[in-house]
Scaffold this motif. Structure first.
Motif, PDB file in Angstrom:
ATOM      1  N   ALA A 185     -98.773  48.557  73.225  1.00 54.74           N
ATOM      2  CA  ALA A 185     -99.147  48.219  71.995  1.00 54.74           C
ATOM      3  C   ALA A 185     -97.791  47.808  71.041  1.00 54.74           C
ATOM      4  O   ALA A 185     -98.126  47.191  70.354  1.00 54.74           O
ATOM      5  N   LEU A 186     -96.847  48.423  71.308  1.00 52.72           N
ATOM      6  CA  LEU A 186     -95.678  48.000  70.380  1.00 52.72           C
ATOM      7  C   LEU A 186     -95.142  46.648  70.720  1.00 52.72           C
ATOM      8  O   LEU A 186     -94.904  45.879  69.846  1.00 52.72           O
ATOM      9  N   TRP A 187     -95.325  46.114  72.088  1.00 54.67           N
ATOM     10  CA  TRP A 187     -95.162  44.792  72.410  1.00 54.67           C
ATOM     11  C   TRP A 187     -96.238  43.847  71.625  1.00 54.67           C
ATOM     12  O   TRP A 187     -95.655  42.780  71.018  1.00 54.67           O
ATOM     13  N   CYS A 188     -97.489  44.308  71.622  1.00 55.46           N
ATOM     14  CA  CYS A 188     -98.486  43.334  70.905  1.00 55.46           C
ATOM     15  C   CYS A 188     -98.043  43.388  69.561  1.00 55.46           C
ATOM     16  O   CYS A 188     -98.203  42.123  68.965  1.00 55.46           O
ATOM     17  N   ARG A 189     -97.749  44.575  68.827  1.00 60.93           N
ATOM     18  CA  ARG A 189     -97.642  44.633  67.492  1.00 60.93           C
ATOM     19  C   ARG A 189     -96.371  43.810  67.350  1.00 60.93           C
ATOM     20  O   ARG A 189     -96.557  42.939  65.970  1.00 60.93           O
ATOM     21  N   TYR A 190     -95.483  43.617  67.997  1.00 59.65           N
ATOM     22  CA  TYR A 190     -94.304  42.863  67.606  1.00 59.65           C
ATOM     23  C   TYR A 190     -94.721  41.392  67.760  1.00 59.65           C
ATOM     24  O   TYR A 190     -94.103  40.577  66.875  1.00 59.65           O
ATOM     25  N   PHE A 191     -95.526  40.907  68.441  1.00 58.36           N
ATOM     26  CA  PHE A 191     -95.731  39.650  68.620  1.00 58.36           C
ATOM     27  C   PHE A 191     -96.850  39.004  67.694  1.00 58.36           C
ATOM     28  O   PHE A 191     -97.304  38.056  67.456  1.00 58.36           O
ATOM     29  N   ALA A 192     -97.210  39.978  66.842  1.00 59.98           N
ATOM     30  CA  ALA A 192     -98.082  39.577  65.489  1.00 59.98           C
ATOM     31  C   ALA A 192     -97.290  38.777  64.526  1.00 59.98           C
ATOM     32  O   ALA A 192     -97.573  38.164  63.778  1.00 59.98           O
ATOM     33  N   GLY A 193     -95.901  38.880  64.833  1.00 59.87           N
ATOM     34  CA  GLY A 193     -94.856  37.961  64.117  1.00 59.87           C
ATOM     35  C   GLY A 193     -94.073  38.451  63.003  1.00 59.87           C
ATOM     36  O   GLY A 193     -93.092  38.075  62.460  1.00 59.87           O
ATOM     37  N   LYS A 194     -94.511  39.836  62.487  1.00 54.73           N
ATOM     38  CA  LYS A 194     -93.587  40.299  61.313  1.00 54.73           C
ATOM     39  C   LYS A 194     -93.245  41.858  61.632  1.00 54.73           C
ATOM     40  O   LYS A 194     -93.958  42.749  62.236  1.00 54.73           O
ATOM     41  N   SER A 195     -92.253  42.103  61.244  1.00 56.85           N
ATOM     42  CA  SER A 195     -91.689  43.484  61.354  1.00 56.85           C
ATOM     43  C   SER A 195     -92.420  44.459  60.194  1.00 56.85           C
ATOM     44  O   SER A 195     -92.969  43.864  59.140  1.00 56.85           O
ATOM     45  N   ASP A 196     -92.080  45.751  60.202  1.00 61.26           N
ATOM     46  CA  ASP A 196     -93.058  46.643  59.434  1.00 61.26           C
ATOM     47  C   ASP A 196     -92.462  46.271  57.863  1.00 61.26           C
ATOM     48  O   ASP A 196     -93.248  46.492  57.101  1.00 61.26           O
ATOM     49  N   SER A 197     -91.310  45.849  57.696  1.00 62.35           N
ATOM     50  CA  SER A 197     -90.917  45.402  56.329  1.00 62.35           C
ATOM     51  C   SER A 197     -91.421  43.864  55.994  1.00 62.35           C
ATOM     52  O   SER A 197     -90.983  43.669  54.594  1.00 62.35           O
ATOM     53  N   GLY A 198     -91.810  43.135  56.905  1.00 57.48           N
ATOM     54  CA  GLY A 198     -92.446  42.046  56.328  1.00 57.48           C
ATOM     55  C   GLY A 198     -91.447  40.887  57.044  1.00 57.48           C
ATOM     56  O   GLY A 198     -91.882  39.626  56.594  1.00 57.48           O
ATOM     57  N   ARG A 199     -90.383  41.297  57.530  1.00 60.26           N
ATOM     58  CA  ARG A 199     -89.539  40.125  57.971  1.00 60.26           C
ATOM     59  C   ARG A 199     -90.206  39.476  59.286  1.00 60.26           C
ATOM     60  O   ARG A 199     -90.649  39.957  60.042  1.00 60.26           O
ATOM     61  N   ASP A 200     -89.768  38.091  59.320  1.00 58.19           N
ATOM     62  CA  ASP A 200     -90.173  37.184  60.315  1.00 58.19           C
ATOM     63  C   ASP A 200     -89.569  37.625  61.600  1.00 58.19           C
ATOM     64  O   ASP A 200     -88.496  37.759  61.735  1.00 58.19           O
ATOM     65  N   ILE A 201     -90.246  37.626  62.776  1.00 64.33           N
ATOM     66  CA  ILE A 201     -89.661  37.813  63.946  1.00 64.33           C
ATOM     67  C   ILE A 201     -89.502  36.356  64.610  1.00 64.33           C
ATOM     68  O   ILE A 201     -90.600  35.770  64.895  1.00 64.33           O
ATOM     69  N   VAL A 202     -88.373  36.263  65.332  1.00 67.42           N
ATOM     70  CA  VAL A 202     -88.136  35.066  66.075  1.00 67.42           C
ATOM     71  C   VAL A 202     -88.357  35.406  67.311  1.00 67.42           C
ATOM     72  O   VAL A 202     -87.503  36.169  68.233  1.00 67.42           O
ATOM     73  N   PHE A 203     -89.093  34.632  68.121  1.00 66.31           N
ATOM     74  CA  PHE A 203     -89.733  34.718  69.401  1.00 66.31           C
ATOM     75  C   PHE A 203     -88.605  34.410  70.729  1.00 66.31           C
ATOM     76  O   PHE A 203     -88.220  32.911  70.152  1.00 66.31           O
ATOM     77  N   ASN A 204     -88.201  34.683  71.690  1.00 70.56           N
ATOM     78  CA  ASN A 204     -87.779  34.117  72.768  1.00 70.56           C
ATOM     79  C   ASN A 204     -88.458  33.991  74.061  1.00 70.56           C
ATOM     80  O   ASN A 204     -88.164  35.354  74.875  1.00 70.56           O
ATOM     81  N   ASP A 205     -89.675  33.449  74.430  1.00 68.53           N
ATOM     82  CA  ASP A 205     -90.492  33.932  75.268  1.00 68.53           C
ATOM     83  C   ASP A 205     -91.284  32.390  75.573  1.00 68.53           C
ATOM     84  O   ASP A 205     -91.714  31.879  74.940  1.00 68.53           O
ATOM     85  N   ALA A 206     -91.176  31.932  77.105  1.00 71.39           N
ATOM     86  CA  ALA A 206     -92.005  30.936  77.588  1.00 71.39           C
ATOM     87  C   ALA A 206     -93.388  30.918  76.846  1.00 71.39           C
ATOM     88  O   ALA A 206     -94.119  29.836  76.853  1.00 71.39           O
ATOM     89  N   SER A 207     -93.901  32.308  76.904  1.00 70.31           N
ATOM     90  CA  SER A 207     -95.404  32.404  76.713  1.00 70.31           C
ATOM     91  C   SER A 207     -95.718  32.692  75.141  1.00 70.31           C
ATOM     92  O   SER A 207     -96.704  33.330  75.129  1.00 70.31           O
ATOM     93  N   ALA A 208     -94.809  32.411  74.102  1.00 73.38           N
ATOM     94  CA  ALA A 208     -94.464  32.961  72.982  1.00 73.38           C
ATOM     95  C   ALA A 208     -95.974  32.464  72.205  1.00 73.38           C
ATOM     96  O   ALA A 208     -96.667  33.193  71.485  1.00 73.38           O
TER      97      ALA A 208
END
Length: 494
Positions: free
Chosen positions: A408-431
């Motif tokens: 679930a944490l992995w899923c939540r991470y891929f929603a794209g923003k941290s809890d503070s609202g900061r954008d998350i930059v992905f590094n995954d071929a299936s991003a």
């Protein structure tokens, strides 16, 4: 004042860092290695350098090789410094640097004739690989070789013009067979359960698409020993280059930083011989499986478990995540209650003591390992490091509250923003597809579990589906901190 790293300047470097005590010009190649990244240079190359420093086996030097255009960047930087590398080992109480010289050349990526000619040389008796977990064309859910991948299909159609590492290996083996030269041993150094068997499946599977008789010959004649490798090795950036320059006076274009700890466990199956690596603490055992289960589930699984809550809490370094009481306690509870209990016994090893060692290694403040590195490539890492433990517990009829929370944490991470609202930059071929599924899962948790190539049979478990949905809902409603606390209090499954 810094000294440019080269064979000619080793004398000037010696007062501040260890240097090879052997004559580099006297080395002869015995190994071609595909995937000359930081881990290889901090692990296999270091073991060989240690062996050469003992005066042993100077006919087992490494020739590097690459497949991707990006490999040329590494090749050019290493060529400019005579293929030497500064390795900085950082422990909690000690830091030291030494220059390794086990690599004597690096073939240009894309130069197929030169690579195949080197692979066909009778001097080459081992071909080794560190091509990352995602480089083996494995179906994530089944763990089987995927013959339908477009790169594999292309190599099967044009076996004399290979583009993949396995196509190149096949071309080298074909040339050796035609010339009556015994085949080299193929040795994977990647974090994959049964990595030798997986490599065998890829090489033989590709051959079978165009020449079944050649595939049969490979099955009968080529050795693929399994191995377990371990050393925490972060990426190199300006920080690391600057430390090598300021602390050791060395101008190294791509140094390697790593922890002091290292481990290598290998099956002793090398028909054409091997270096005497047991002289430098490599363990040769009849069966690697118990060791790799332990390492992949506890260490790599531990990394995968802390990566996403740390990212959601805007934590940058791994040691900082271990300084966060919620994350450290979350990892300990998860390991002790759900991961370690499903790991088979390991010879002469107490798994709880092993976990305490892992905890200390993760907390090393000097290593500079980043959460971003741990979080990358989850589509390949989750099915290898986390979901097997989940599947084992489900088969045994045991609960998976913590492991479901990891998913679930992995899923939540891929929603794209941290809890503070900061954008998350992905590094995954299936991003792209992961993010689309993660965003849909906010309203329909099953949208993420519908990634059947990743979750496989685990997603069919009613218990896992319930636990995952509840954990994800709690993460969205209460945030990461509150969700971790509920888990620690034993209330997340309610």
């Amino acid at each position: 004042m810094t000294t440019k790293l080269s064979l000619a300047t080793l004398g000037a470097i010696k007062p501040k860092a260890g240097v090879p005590n052997y004559d580099r010009h006297a080395l002869r190649a015995g190994i071609v290695h595909f995937g000359v990244g930081n881990f290889h240079r901090a692990h296999q190359a270091v073991y060989l350098d240690d062996l050469f420093n003992l005066g042993r086996d100077h006919d087992w030097a490494i020739i590097g090789a690459g497949v991707l255009p990006s490999d040329e960047v590494m090749r050019a930087k290493l060529e400019a410094q005579d293929f030497l590398t500064t390795v900085v080992e950082q422990d909690n109480n000690r830091t030291g640097a030494h220059v390794t010289g086990a690599m004597i050349a690096y073939l240009k990526p894309g130069d197929v004739p030169a690579i195949v000619a080197q692979l066909a040389s009778p001097l080459i008796r081992i071909v080794s690989l560190t091509i990352t977990e995602g480089g083996y064309f494995i179906d994530p859910a089944s763990g089987a070789f995927n013959p339908g991948h477009h790169s594999i299909v292309e190599d099967a159609r044009s076996p004399t013009s290979p583009k993949t590492v396995f196509g190149l290996i096949l071309a080298g083996l074909a040339e050796r067979r035609a010339r009556g030269i015994p085949p080299f041993t193929v040795m994977s150094c990647d974090n994959i359960p049964g990595n030798g068997e997986v490599t065998h499946a890829a090489v033989s599977g590709l051959a079978r698409l165009s020449d079944p008789a050649f595939a049969d010959w490979i099955d009968a004649n080529v050795a693929f020993p399994n191995g377990m490798v371990d050393r925490i090795t972060p990426a190199t950036g300006d920080r690391e280059i600057g430390i090598v320059a300021s602390d050791y006076g060395i101008d190294d274009a791509w140094p390697v930083f790593c922890e002091e700890f290292k481990q290598w466990v290998l099956e002793d199956h090398f028909p054409q011989g091997r270096p005497a690596l047991e002289e430098v603490s490599v363990q040769f055992v009849p069966d690697v499986a118990p060791y790799e289960h332990m390492k992949i589930r506890i260490l790599n699984g531990g990394h995968a478990a802390i990566a996403y809550p740390a990212a959601l809490l805007d934590i940058h370094f791994v040691h900082e995540a271990m300084e966060e009481p919620l994350i450290r306690a979350f990892l300990a509870k998860l390991e002790q209650e759900e991961i370690i209990p499903v790991i088979p016994p390991v010879p002469d090893t107490d798994l709880k003591d092993y976990y305490k060692l892992i905890e200390t290694r993760f907390a090393n403040p000097k290593i500079g390992d980043t959460i971003a590195r741990l979080a990358q490539d989850g589509s390949n890492r989750q099915p290898k490091f986390i979901l097997p433990s989940t599947a084992d517990r489900l088969r045994r009829g045991e609960d998976v509250v913590g492991l479901s929370l990891v998913s679930a944490l992995w899923c939540r991470y891929f929603a794209g923003k941290s809890d503070s609202g900061r954008d998350i930059v992905f590094n995954d071929a299936s991003a792209d597809r992961l993010q689309a599924a993660a965003r849909a899962a906010k309203d329909d948790p099953m949208a993420f579990l519908a990634l059947s190539d990743i979750f496989g049979d685990v997603a069919r478990s009613d218990l896992f589906r319930r636990r995952f949905a509840h954990a994800l809902k709690t993460l969205w409603e209460k945030g990461t901190r509150a969700t971790l606390q509920l888990y620690l209090d034993g209330k997340l499954g309610e």
